[in-house]
Design a protein around this motif. Structure first.
Motif, PDB file in Angstrom:
ATOM      1  N   TYR A  35      44.732  48.375  47.404  1.00 39.05           N
ATOM      2  CA  TYR A  35      43.545  48.587  48.229  1.00 39.05           C
ATOM      3  C   TYR A  35      42.809  47.273  48.503  1.00 39.05           C
ATOM      4  O   TYR A  35      42.218  47.093  49.560  1.00 39.05           O
ATOM      5  CB  TYR A  35      42.593  49.592  47.570  1.00 39.05           C
ATOM      6  N   LEU A  36      42.867  46.347  47.561  1.00 39.54           N
ATOM      7  CA  LEU A  36      42.276  45.027  47.802  1.00 39.54           C
ATOM      8  C   LEU A  36      43.006  44.322  48.943  1.00 39.54           C
ATOM      9  O   LEU A  36      42.374  43.681  49.790  1.00 39.54           O
ATOM     10  CB  LEU A  36      42.334  44.181  46.526  1.00 39.54           C
ATOM     11  N   LEU A  37      44.337  44.447  48.970  1.00 40.74           N
ATOM     12  CA  LEU A  37      45.088  43.869  50.087  1.00 40.74           C
ATOM     13  C   LEU A  37      44.667  44.512  51.406  1.00 40.74           C
ATOM     14  O   LEU A  37      44.528  43.832  52.427  1.00 40.74           O
ATOM     15  CB  LEU A  37      46.592  44.059  49.867  1.00 40.74           C
ATOM     16  N   LYS A  38      44.452  45.818  51.382  1.00 40.31           N
ATOM     17  CA  LYS A  38      44.031  46.529  52.595  1.00 40.31           C
ATOM     18  C   LYS A  38      42.671  46.019  53.073  1.00 40.31           C
ATOM     19  O   LYS A  38      42.451  45.782  54.269  1.00 40.31           O
ATOM     20  CB  LYS A  38      43.972  48.021  52.297  1.00 40.31           C
ATOM     21  N   LEU A  39      41.731  45.808  52.146  1.00 33.48           N
ATOM     22  CA  LEU A  39      40.413  45.297  52.520  1.00 33.48           C
ATOM     23  C   LEU A  39      40.500  43.870  53.055  1.00 33.48           C
ATOM     24  O   LEU A  39      39.799  43.507  54.004  1.00 33.48           O
ATOM     25  CB  LEU A  39      39.462  45.359  51.319  1.00 33.48           C
ATOM     26  N   GLU A  74      31.771  40.733  48.038  1.00 29.47           N
ATOM     27  CA  GLU A  74      31.920  41.529  49.259  1.00 29.47           C
ATOM     28  C   GLU A  74      32.880  42.680  49.031  1.00 29.47           C
ATOM     29  O   GLU A  74      32.648  43.805  49.483  1.00 29.47           O
ATOM     30  CB  GLU A  74      32.439  40.644  50.403  1.00 29.47           C
ATOM     31  N   LEU A  75      33.972  42.406  48.314  1.00 28.75           N
ATOM     32  CA  LEU A  75      34.936  43.457  48.013  1.00 28.75           C
ATOM     33  C   LEU A  75      34.309  44.534  47.130  1.00 28.75           C
ATOM     34  O   LEU A  75      34.537  45.738  47.331  1.00 28.75           O
ATOM     35  CB  LEU A  75      36.160  42.857  47.324  1.00 28.75           C
ATOM     36  N   ILE A  76      33.508  44.122  46.162  1.00 28.05           N
ATOM     37  CA  ILE A  76      32.819  45.088  45.299  1.00 28.05           C
ATOM     38  C   ILE A  76      31.890  45.973  46.130  1.00 28.05           C
ATOM     39  O   ILE A  76      31.865  47.202  45.971  1.00 28.05           O
ATOM     40  CB  ILE A  76      32.031  44.349  44.195  1.00 28.05           C
ATOM     41  N   ARG A  77      31.128  45.370  47.041  1.00 31.15           N
ATOM     42  CA  ARG A  77      30.202  46.155  47.878  1.00 31.15           C
ATOM     43  C   ARG A  77      30.955  47.096  48.808  1.00 31.15           C
ATOM     44  O   ARG A  77      30.533  48.237  49.028  1.00 31.15           O
ATOM     45  CB  ARG A  77      29.302  45.217  48.680  1.00 31.15           C
ATOM     46  N   LEU A  78      32.075  46.635  49.356  1.00 31.71           N
ATOM     47  CA  LEU A  78      32.858  47.494  50.239  1.00 31.71           C
ATOM     48  C   LEU A  78      33.397  48.708  49.485  1.00 31.71           C
ATOM     49  O   LEU A  78      33.397  49.835  50.007  1.00 31.71           O
ATOM     50  CB  LEU A  78      34.016  46.706  50.858  1.00 31.71           C
ATOM     51  N   LEU A  79      33.852  48.496  48.256  1.00 32.01           N
ATOM     52  CA  LEU A  79      34.340  49.614  47.454  1.00 32.01           C
ATOM     53  C   LEU A  79      33.197  50.556  47.090  1.00 32.01           C
ATOM     54  O   LEU A  79      33.356  51.778  47.124  1.00 32.01           O
ATOM     55  CB  LEU A  79      35.018  49.083  46.187  1.00 32.01           C
ATOM     56  N   GLU A  80      32.037  49.985  46.771  1.00 34.56           N
ATOM     57  CA  GLU A  80      30.881  50.823  46.468  1.00 34.56           C
ATOM     58  C   GLU A  80      30.483  51.664  47.680  1.00 34.56           C
ATOM     59  O   GLU A  80      30.195  52.857  47.561  1.00 34.56           O
ATOM     60  CB  GLU A  80      29.703  49.951  46.019  1.00 34.56           C
ATOM     61  N   ASP A  81      30.489  51.052  48.859  1.00 33.31           N
ATOM     62  CA  ASP A  81      30.179  51.796  50.092  1.00 33.31           C
ATOM     63  C   ASP A  81      31.208  52.893  50.333  1.00 33.31           C
ATOM     64  O   ASP A  81      30.859  53.996  50.771  1.00 33.31           O
ATOM     65  CB  ASP A  81      30.143  50.847  51.292  1.00 33.31           C
ATOM     66  N   ARG A  82      32.487  52.575  50.070  1.00 35.51           N
ATOM     67  CA  ARG A  82      33.542  53.568  50.309  1.00 35.51           C
ATOM     68  C   ARG A  82      33.346  54.792  49.434  1.00 35.51           C
ATOM     69  O   ARG A  82      33.681  55.919  49.825  1.00 35.51           O
ATOM     70  CB  ARG A  82      34.913  52.937  50.022  1.00 35.51           C
TER      71      ARG A  82
END
Length: 203
Positions: A13-17, A27-35
């Motif tokens: 999923y990190l590769l997908k982001l 930024e990745l942490i925030r995107l996962l939190e938003d998801r």
């Protein structure tokens, strides 16, 4: 880490982001939190070691500016995403289901908390009225109103009853197997969060 990311699925999923553009770790942490609608957020200790492993495998690379690393996907990372497109689609479906479960459980807990708060206020008001009716005496020069610890005692008694009732009900639901494994893990995390909140409140 949420159960949907077991067995190495978080790295996928990190590769997908990162396929959407370069990002730094937070930024990745925030995107996962938003998801996950704010109901789950991975820690830096979860994200950064995986980014380092992805980089060691040649699937991502980073640039550094101002003391911050920005990660981007490499051609090898894009190739892995293409090869695992089916896994990624299944992961997205599992995330959607997990978010729905989390949202439902959070809504049920919020409703229960609101209902318990209303009941507690109503019962506390009644206890206060009863106390005033049974303990009030005509004013005298030395008279002082009942001390504030009377309604506080009633509140503490009510808190103990509510806590016992809550514990018994959650245990009953869990043992009746009305929760899936994912819901049980989520419930445990929510209980831990509620305990942390109470600790902060009662310091």
């Amino acid at each position: 880490m949420t159960a949907v990311f077991s067995h190495g699925r978080l790295r996928l999923y990190l590769l997908k982001l990162l396929d959407d553009g370069p990002k730094h770790g937070y930024e990745l942490i925030r995107l996962l939190e938003d998801r996950f609608l704010g109901l789950y957020a991975p820690s830096a200790g979860t994200i950064y070691p995986r980014l380092q492993r992805l980089e060691a495998e040649g699937l991502v690379s980073h640039t550094a500016a101002g003391g911050r690393k920005t990660y981007g996907i490499t051609d090898a990372g894009l190739a892995e995403l293409r090869q695992r497109a089916g896994e990624l689609a299944a992961l997205e479906a599992d995330i959607a289901a997990s978010v729905a479960d989390l949202s439902t459980l959070a809504g049920e807990i919020r409703s229960e908390v609101r209902g318990s708060t209303r009941d507690l206020k109503r019962e506390l008001s009644e206890a206060t009225r009863q106390t005033r009716r049974t303990r009030w005496e005509p004013p005298a020069p030395s008279y002082r109103p009942p001390s504030a610890d009377v309604p506080r005692d009633a509140l503490l008694d009510e808190f103990d009853k509510r806590l016992a009732s809550f514990t018994a009900e959650v245990s009953r639901l869990a043992r009746a197997r009305q929760f899936s494994d994912t819901q049980l893990r989520t419930a445990i995390r929510l209980l831990d969060g509620a305990l942390d909140g109470l600790r902060r409140l009662l310091r």
